[in-house]
Design a protein around this motif. Sequence first.
Motif, PDB file in Angstrom:
ATOM      1  N   PRO A  69       0.829  -0.804   0.026  1.00  0.00           N
ATOM      2  CA  PRO A  69       0.186   0.413   0.455  1.00  0.00           C
ATOM      3  C   PRO A  69       0.850   0.951   0.383  1.00  0.00           C
ATOM      4  O   PRO A  69       0.092   2.214  -0.468  1.00  0.00           O
ATOM      5  CB  PRO A  69      -1.031   0.168   1.622  1.00  0.00           C
ATOM      6  CG  PRO A  69      -0.039  -0.906   2.089  1.00  0.00           C
ATOM      7  CD  PRO A  69       1.027  -2.201   1.329  1.00  0.00           C
ATOM      8  N   VAL A  70       1.978   1.161   0.145  1.00  0.00           N
ATOM      9  CA  VAL A  70       3.257   2.440   0.249  1.00  0.00           C
ATOM     10  C   VAL A  70       4.189   2.135  -1.146  1.00  0.00           C
ATOM     11  O   VAL A  70       4.689   1.154  -0.597  1.00  0.00           O
ATOM     12  CB  VAL A  70       3.317   2.620   1.558  1.00  0.00           C
ATOM     13  CG1 VAL A  70       4.626   3.458   1.518  1.00  0.00           C
ATOM     14  CG2 VAL A  70       2.647   2.777   2.807  1.00  0.00           C
ATOM     15  N   ALA A  71       4.470   2.930  -1.910  1.00  0.00           N
ATOM     16  CA  ALA A  71       5.088   2.575  -2.499  1.00  0.00           C
ATOM     17  C   ALA A  71       6.634   3.843  -2.252  1.00  0.00           C
ATOM     18  O   ALA A  71       6.225   4.427  -1.477  1.00  0.00           O
ATOM     19  CB  ALA A  71       4.787   3.564  -4.153  1.00  0.00           C
ATOM     20  N   ARG A  72       7.724   3.799  -2.712  1.00  0.00           N
ATOM     21  CA  ARG A  72       8.941   4.104  -2.468  1.00  0.00           C
ATOM     22  C   ARG A  72       9.392   4.207  -1.018  1.00  0.00           C
ATOM     23  O   ARG A  72       9.597   5.156  -0.342  1.00  0.00           O
ATOM     24  CB  ARG A  72       9.152   4.938  -3.253  1.00  0.00           C
ATOM     25  CG  ARG A  72       8.927   5.261  -4.946  1.00  0.00           C
ATOM     26  CD  ARG A  72       8.928   6.848  -5.116  1.00  0.00           C
ATOM     27  NE  ARG A  72       8.145   7.108  -5.562  1.00  0.00           N
ATOM     28  CZ  ARG A  72       7.199   7.090  -6.261  1.00  0.00           C
ATOM     29  NH1 ARG A  72       7.122   5.443  -7.041  1.00  0.00           N
ATOM     30  NH2 ARG A  72       5.858   7.655  -5.979  1.00  0.00           N
ATOM     31  N   ILE A  73       9.559   3.070  -0.310  1.00  0.00           N
ATOM     32  CA  ILE A  73       9.098   3.018   1.286  1.00  0.00           C
ATOM     33  C   ILE A  73      10.915   3.404   1.538  1.00  0.00           C
ATOM     34  O   ILE A  73      11.948   2.803   0.591  1.00  0.00           O
ATOM     35  CB  ILE A  73       9.556   1.840   1.631  1.00  0.00           C
ATOM     36  CG1 ILE A  73       7.443   1.688   1.275  1.00  0.00           C
ATOM     37  CG2 ILE A  73       9.302   1.794   2.960  1.00  0.00           C
ATOM     38  CD1 ILE A  73       7.120   0.106   2.169  1.00  0.00           C
ATOM     39  N   GLY A  74      11.374   4.022   2.414  1.00  0.00           N
ATOM     40  CA  GLY A  74      12.656   4.444   2.473  1.00  0.00           C
ATOM     41  C   GLY A  74      13.112   2.981   3.691  1.00  0.00           C
ATOM     42  O   GLY A  74      14.474   3.258   3.310  1.00  0.00           O
ATOM     43  N   LYS A  75      12.847   3.254   4.590  1.00  0.00           N
ATOM     44  CA  LYS A  75      13.545   1.573   5.151  1.00  0.00           C
ATOM     45  C   LYS A  75      12.200   1.101   5.941  1.00  0.00           C
ATOM     46  O   LYS A  75      11.562   2.055   6.807  1.00  0.00           O
ATOM     47  CB  LYS A  75      14.647   2.835   6.383  1.00  0.00           C
ATOM     48  CG  LYS A  75      14.121   4.132   7.431  1.00  0.00           C
ATOM     49  CD  LYS A  75      14.884   4.301   7.987  1.00  0.00           C
ATOM     50  CE  LYS A  75      14.258   5.526   8.696  1.00  0.00           C
ATOM     51  NZ  LYS A  75      15.058   6.655   7.643  1.00  0.00           N
ATOM     52  N   VAL A  76      12.759  -0.225   6.501  1.00  0.00           N
ATOM     53  CA  VAL A  76      12.206  -0.730   7.351  1.00  0.00           C
ATOM     54  C   VAL A  76      11.940  -1.296   8.336  1.00  0.00           C
ATOM     55  O   VAL A  76      13.412  -1.941   8.425  1.00  0.00           O
ATOM     56  CB  VAL A  76      11.360  -2.282   6.422  1.00  0.00           C
ATOM     57  CG1 VAL A  76      10.460  -2.594   7.517  1.00  0.00           C
ATOM     58  CG2 VAL A  76      10.594  -1.943   5.231  1.00  0.00           C
ATOM     59  N   VAL A  77      11.914  -0.001   9.397  1.00  0.00           N
ATOM     60  CA  VAL A  77      12.508  -0.344  11.044  1.00  0.00           C
ATOM     61  C   VAL A  77      12.190  -1.201  12.002  1.00  0.00           C
ATOM     62  O   VAL A  77      10.790  -1.870  11.738  1.00  0.00           O
ATOM     63  CB  VAL A  77      12.272   0.705  12.140  1.00  0.00           C
ATOM     64  CG1 VAL A  77      12.746   0.797  13.202  1.00  0.00           C
ATOM     65  CG2 VAL A  77      12.873   1.958  11.715  1.00  0.00           C
TER      66      VAL A  77
END
Length: 285
Positions: A69-77
């Motif tokens: 549901p989200v594009a171009r995620i910067g980081k997954v913490v």
Amino acid sequence: MKLLRVGTAGQERPALLDDEGVLRDLSGLVADIDGALLADEAALGRIRAAADGGELLALDGEGLRVGPPVARIGKVVCIGLNYHDHARETGAEPPAEPVVFFKAADTVVGPNDTVLVPRGSVKTDWEVELAVVIGRTARYLESAEDGLAHVAGYAVAHDVSEREFQIERGGTWDKGKNCETFNPLGPWLVTADEVGDPQDLSLRLWVNGELKQDGTTAEQIFPVGEVVRYVSRFMTLYPGDVINTGTPAGVALGQPEPKPFLRAGDVVELEISGLGRQRQELKDA
């Protein structure tokens, strides 16, 4: 609002699921659902107004893939050992501070996409998690309330893990967390105003139809607002960044021998109340 992205991988279009369960096209109104949109209150307001005014065209969802549901995620913490019951089942002491690790953004796939069992894996495991999506840049936040104020919305995440790679192969957890397809996300990003209290959500996961995890976010050691506040003290969180907030009891690692780790052909289904449901079939990488 329930925001989502539909279409083939890399070609998703933005959409909205309305209160009647009808899929609505947003592509004429916004370019995509990403950090830039989530940080733009005016654009979100236009989406709400168009939805309320019946201005959005319906989409035929039959056979249409749902992407992250989200594009171009910067980081997954990611936050480890964040449920009291999960810490108990693995024999771990509840941590004094949140355990923080990362997943690469390219591990994120759609909620119903295939999950690949890594080559040589014998301990691929499941973890249903509440994902937090950031909506405002967060730096050095002072309170849990401020942490919640920086959340755009929530989604279902599957923090797939390879336990041998994670625990038995030396170094940090990253080797067991970053295999391809190891972070299905979605189906929807549900905006924070619609979710209400993030500490009152039920989480469930099934493997081949058998219920394995049945928990609640009330069991979190560090609640969502505190997690966001804490993480912001060590790194800047940007709109569109994702935080996986930990998993409740019921993972394969915490079960008696022989532990029922995942294999090709298994089907995993998971859901969080109000946030939708995922389904993945596992195949060999």
